[in-house]
Design a protein around this motif. Structure first.
Motif, mmCIF file in Angstrom:
data_model
loop_
_atom_site.group_PDB
_atom_site.id
_atom_site.type_symbol
_atom_site.label_atom_id
_atom_site.label_comp_id
_atom_site.label_asym_id
_atom_site.label_seq_id
_atom_site.Cartn_x
_atom_site.Cartn_y
_atom_site.Cartn_z
ATOM 1 N N PRO A 385 2.226 -1.181 1.872
ATOM 2 C CA PRO A 385 1.198 -0.245 2.351
ATOM 3 C C PRO A 385 1.709 1.122 2.795
ATOM 4 O O PRO A 385 0.912 2.003 3.085
ATOM 5 C CB PRO A 385 0.612 -0.989 3.557
ATOM 6 C CG PRO A 385 1.775 -1.731 4.118
ATOM 7 C CD PRO A 385 2.591 -2.165 2.924
ATOM 8 N N LEU A 386 3.032 1.351 2.855
ATOM 9 C CA LEU A 386 3.517 2.612 3.415
ATOM 10 C C LEU A 386 4.011 3.587 2.359
ATOM 11 O O LEU A 386 4.296 4.740 2.677
ATOM 12 C CB LEU A 386 4.632 2.342 4.434
ATOM 13 C CG LEU A 386 4.180 1.608 5.700
ATOM 14 C CD1 LEU A 386 5.361 1.384 6.642
ATOM 15 C CD2 LEU A 386 3.077 2.393 6.417
ATOM 16 N N TYR A 387 4.135 3.151 1.094
ATOM 17 C CA TYR A 387 4.467 4.038 -0.020
ATOM 18 C C TYR A 387 5.759 4.828 0.213
ATOM 19 O O TYR A 387 5.886 5.965 -0.229
ATOM 20 C CB TYR A 387 3.309 5.003 -0.287
ATOM 21 C CG TYR A 387 2.008 4.306 -0.593
ATOM 22 C CD1 TYR A 387 1.742 3.799 -1.863
ATOM 23 C CD2 TYR A 387 1.035 4.132 0.394
ATOM 24 C CE1 TYR A 387 0.549 3.144 -2.139
ATOM 25 C CE2 TYR A 387 -0.170 3.485 0.124
ATOM 26 C CZ TYR A 387 -0.399 2.992 -1.144
ATOM 27 O OH TYR A 387 -1.580 2.342 -1.420
ATOM 28 N N GLU A 388 6.692 4.246 0.925
ATOM 29 C CA GLU A 388 7.985 4.874 1.226
ATOM 30 C C GLU A 388 7.868 6.101 2.133
ATOM 31 O O GLU A 388 8.814 6.899 2.249
ATOM 32 C CB GLU A 388 8.740 5.230 -0.059
ATOM 33 C CG GLU A 388 9.142 4.024 -0.913
ATOM 34 C CD GLU A 388 10.325 3.270 -0.354
ATOM 35 O OE1 GLU A 388 10.150 2.551 0.657
ATOM 36 O OE2 GLU A 388 11.418 3.408 -0.912
ATOM 37 N N LEU A 389 6.723 6.280 2.768
ATOM 38 C CA LEU A 389 6.560 7.349 3.759
ATOM 39 C C LEU A 389 7.399 7.021 4.996
ATOM 40 O O LEU A 389 7.563 5.859 5.356
ATOM 41 C CB LEU A 389 5.088 7.496 4.143
ATOM 42 C CG LEU A 389 4.158 7.936 3.013
ATOM 43 C CD1 LEU A 389 2.706 7.676 3.379
ATOM 44 C CD2 LEU A 389 4.360 9.411 2.685
ATOM 45 N N TYR A 390 7.913 8.051 5.635
ATOM 46 C CA TYR A 390 8.756 7.943 6.832
ATOM 47 C C TYR A 390 10.109 7.278 6.547
ATOM 48 O O TYR A 390 10.784 6.825 7.465
ATOM 49 C CB TYR A 390 8.032 7.199 7.967
ATOM 50 C CG TYR A 390 6.811 7.947 8.454
ATOM 51 C CD1 TYR A 390 6.940 9.040 9.312
ATOM 52 C CD2 TYR A 390 5.537 7.591 8.032
ATOM 53 C CE1 TYR A 390 5.834 9.756 9.737
ATOM 54 C CE2 TYR A 390 4.420 8.296 8.453
ATOM 55 C CZ TYR A 390 4.580 9.377 9.301
ATOM 56 O OH TYR A 390 3.479 10.093 9.717
ATOM 57 N N VAL A 391 10.520 7.245 5.282
ATOM 58 C CA VAL A 391 11.842 6.732 4.935
ATOM 59 C C VAL A 391 12.740 7.919 4.609
ATOM 60 O O VAL A 391 12.464 8.668 3.669
ATOM 61 C CB VAL A 391 11.784 5.762 3.738
ATOM 62 C CG1 VAL A 391 13.186 5.242 3.409
ATOM 63 C CG2 VAL A 391 10.840 4.599 4.030
ATOM 64 N N ASP A 392 13.816 8.092 5.391
ATOM 65 C CA ASP A 392 14.712 9.236 5.165
ATOM 66 C C ASP A 392 16.123 8.782 4.778
ATOM 67 O O ASP A 392 17.087 9.534 4.913
ATOM 68 C CB ASP A 392 14.760 10.157 6.386
ATOM 69 C CG ASP A 392 15.192 9.441 7.667
ATOM 70 O OD1 ASP A 392 15.673 8.291 7.577
ATOM 71 O OD2 ASP A 392 15.046 10.026 8.753
ATOM 72 N N ASP A 393 16.238 7.571 4.282
ATOM 73 C CA ASP A 393 17.537 6.992 3.912
ATOM 74 C C ASP A 393 17.635 6.876 2.395
ATOM 75 O O ASP A 393 16.929 6.074 1.779
ATOM 76 C CB ASP A 393 17.666 5.613 4.572
ATOM 77 C CG ASP A 393 18.974 4.913 4.223
ATOM 78 O OD1 ASP A 393 19.839 5.558 3.592
ATOM 79 O OD2 ASP A 393 19.126 3.732 4.569
ATOM 80 N N ASP A 394 18.510 7.667 1.786
ATOM 81 C CA ASP A 394 18.679 7.607 0.330
ATOM 82 C C ASP A 394 19.931 6.824 -0.071
ATOM 83 O O ASP A 394 20.458 6.998 -1.168
ATOM 84 C CB ASP A 394 18.684 9.003 -0.294
ATOM 85 C CG ASP A 394 19.792 9.903 0.253
ATOM 86 O OD1 ASP A 394 20.640 9.412 1.031
ATOM 87 O OD2 ASP A 394 19.803 11.101 -0.099
ATOM 88 N N SER A 395 20.391 5.948 0.831
ATOM 89 C CA SER A 395 21.555 5.125 0.516
ATOM 90 C C SER A 395 21.157 3.818 -0.157
ATOM 91 O O SER A 395 22.024 3.036 -0.564
ATOM 92 C CB SER A 395 22.356 4.814 1.785
ATOM 93 O OG SER A 395 21.627 3.954 2.653
ATOM 94 N N GLU A 396 19.851 3.557 -0.274
ATOM 95 C CA GLU A 396 19.369 2.315 -0.857
ATOM 96 C C GLU A 396 18.244 2.585 -1.849
ATOM 97 O O GLU A 396 17.597 3.638 -1.792
ATOM 98 C CB GLU A 396 18.841 1.372 0.234
ATOM 99 C CG GLU A 396 19.870 0.937 1.253
ATOM 100 C CD GLU A 396 19.265 0.065 2.335
ATOM 101 O OE1 GLU A 396 20.012 -0.726 2.940
ATOM 102 O OE2 GLU A 396 18.040 0.167 2.572
ATOM 103 N N THR A 397 18.001 1.603 -2.717
ATOM 104 C CA THR A 397 16.817 1.622 -3.568
ATOM 105 C C THR A 397 15.858 0.529 -3.099
ATOM 106 O O THR A 397 16.243 -0.380 -2.362
ATOM 107 C CB THR A 397 17.178 1.386 -5.048
ATOM 108 O OG1 THR A 397 17.846 0.129 -5.166
ATOM 109 C CG2 THR A 397 18.075 2.494 -5.576
ATOM 110 N N HIS A 398 14.602 0.640 -3.516
ATOM 111 C CA HIS A 398 13.569 -0.329 -3.138
ATOM 112 C C HIS A 398 13.347 -1.273 -4.325
ATOM 113 O O HIS A 398 13.049 -0.826 -5.436
ATOM 114 C CB HIS A 398 12.280 0.410 -2.794
ATOM 115 C CG HIS A 398 11.226 -0.428 -2.156
ATOM 116 N ND1 HIS A 398 10.602 -1.470 -2.804
ATOM 117 C CD2 HIS A 398 10.670 -0.375 -0.910
ATOM 118 C CE1 HIS A 398 9.709 -2.015 -2.006
ATOM 119 N NE2 HIS A 398 9.740 -1.373 -0.838
#
Length: 512
Positions: A385-398
């Motif tokens: 439900p959050l669509y990757e909003l508020y995620v500032d970590d580019d060390s991982e993939t979803h």
């Protein structure tokens, strides 16, 4: 009755034989509602500094010489003073420096001393969103026109597209005039937007009609019926073609920096310090003169003006920009995967679809035996439900986003992509979304409500919040910031460009 049962059975068998379409459609409206809603569990926190171990991007890491400026200036001593400190070495930060030097070289301006411009980057050169994006340079032609016209009026709606056209055409002009096209892999293949649902098609045609009535230039738009798309490209959807380019974004920004550095002339100096994260900007007043101390892990610089070109990370230094009224870091995911067929079946144009949640294009091939490498980004619709909003970590993939990306092309272009193949590279980058979908551009003080607050930020500037559409906007917005700084230095009034939307300007976006 028996014949009817046989007919139903035949239909069921034919449906079961059809390829399963795994696309998750119609999520744009819900994702916008999530963006506009403050987080329920806790107040939105300011962004962290960029992660120290980001995923490996094709643009940055696919060859050892892809980023010759990666560690530029990281071992050099920092200057104690500068006139303009630019925080961020992506297309925005380098763009501000490029435009400042161009303006200084073309202005009849007498400076006592050369303007000292310093660019500071937390990680390697151009390792943020610009070095991790999808590689598109396509100005929006008319999509969202009806909504923008209803919200902001006809003139503002038109300027939305004029700014993007100005930005993209200026970059292409610079590339071509300097002979960089092959160096930055510039491809003018156009861009096709696939319309997966009747709702998408209806809204796109409404946008087109409203834009046409407002006399927006739409001569280059070509509507493509489903039969044409299926016959020429193998996708069973209608769509439209618009002008567009694709490019290696890191190589473009590298060229822009090198060009600016080579043309500083007598009016400016330019230095770059990578691997130098800025941890604070403090304000000091002495003899009625304001200066800023830019604090880094390697020392501090006293600056007259500061430019925040940090996009998704802006709230790290400007915490009042955290949350849906400011800038929301949003993780995007991209991968590089091979097609199963040759370029003549894939073509060379860029693509987008599923309300913009998916975007892809084929890289130029070296010879006829090479299968095209496709750069495809998107898949956030799978992270509800959050669509990757508020995620500032580019060390991982979803994982779910990666699954959506892997399944997308084989489901849309049946037979042209192997559904079992794994991508050659997969990475993430952090975009910067605003509830309006437009960036903040101008003096930071313009965002603030009280005079006391504004005084602390008088000569700090920002251009950030491109909402996943930075390539056709950032360089133009950087030009605006450069014009503002030059106007301040020369004690002249800043003149607004005809193509700039008023709503981008910080003093029209005050944070209460």
């Amino acid at each position: 009755m028996r014949d009817w049962a046989i007919l139903v059975l035949c239909l069921l068998l034919s449906w079961s034989a059809m390829p399963v379409n795994p696309q998750i459609l119609g999520k744009l409206e819900h994702s916008q509602k999530v963006l506009e809603t403050p987080p329920s569990e806790h107040p939105a926190r300011p962004a962290k500094l960029p992660s120290r171990n980001p995923t490996r991007s094709f643009w940055i890491d696919s060859s050892p010489d892809a980023n010759p400026l990666a560690g530029e200036g990281s071992q050099d001593p920092l200057p104690s003073e500068a006139d303009v400190c630019i925080i961020g070495a992506g297309i925005t930060g380098v763009g501000v420096a490029y435009h400042l030097i161009e303006l200084l070289n073309n202005a009849s301006l007498s400076l006592e001393d050369p303007l000292r411009i310093v660019i500071l980057e937390a990680r390697d050169f151009c390792s943020g969103a610009t070095g991790r994006n999808g590689g598109h340079l396509t100005p929006a032609a008319f999509l969202e026109f009806a909504q923008r016209q209803a919200l902001f009026g006809t003139v503002e709606a038109i300027k939305s597209y004029e700014l993007e056209e100005h930005t993209a055409s200026l970059l292409v002009k610079i590339i071509e005039e300097n002979g960089w096209a092959s160096d930055v892999d510039l491809v003018e293949g156009g861009h096709i937007n696939l319309l997966f649902t009747e709702k998408e098609e209806k809204e796109a045609k409404k946008d087109y009609e409203m834009a046409h009535q407002a006399q927006l230039n739409l001569d280059s738009i070509e509507w493509l019926p489903q039969e044409t798309v299926e016959e020429e490209y193998g996708a069973p959807y209608a769509g439209f073609r618009e002008p567009g380019h694709n490019v290696w974004p890191l190589k473009l920004v590298t060229k822009l920096y090198q060009h600016a550095r080579a043309h500083v002339g007598q009016h400016a100096s330019l230095s770059l310090h990578t691997r130098t994260p800025v941890t604070a900007v403090t304000h000091e007043t002495e003899n009625n003169s304001s200066t800023y101390t830019v604090v880094t892990n390697r020392g501090s610089i006293s600056c007259s003006s500061v430019v925040h070109a940090t996009n998704a990370y802006a709230s790290h230094l400007l915490p009042f920009l955290a949350g849906p009224n400011g800038i929301v870091p949003t993780r995007g995911q991209v991968m590089a995967t091979r097609a199963s067929v040759d370029t003549d079946q894939i073509k060379t144009n860029g693509w987008s679809g599923n309300e913009g949640f998916a975007y892809w294009f084929p890289r130029p091939v070296k010879d006829d035996t090479e299968k095209p490498l496709i750069i495809i980004g998107g898949g956030r619709e799978a992270s509800e439900p959050l669509y990757e909003l508020y995620v500032d970590d580019d060390s991982e993939t979803h994982t779910l986003v990666g699954k959506a990306l892997r399944e997308f092309l084989p489901s849309v272009f049946e037979g042209k992509y192997d559904p079992d193949s794994e991508p050659e590279m997969e990475w993430t980058g952090i975009m910067a979304y605003t509830r309006m979908g437009d960036p903040f551009v101008g003096p930071v003080a313009g965002l603030l409500a009280t005079n006391a607050e504004r005084d602390l930020y008088k000569k700090q500037y920002i251009t950030a919040g491109y909402s996943g559409h930075g390539m056709p906007r950032a360089f133009g917005c950087a030009e605006v910031i450069a014009q503002m700084i030059l106007a301040e230095i020369s004690n002249k009034e800043w003149k607004e460009p005809d193509w700039l939307p008023q709503r981008y300007l910080t003093w029209n976006r005050r944070l209460e």
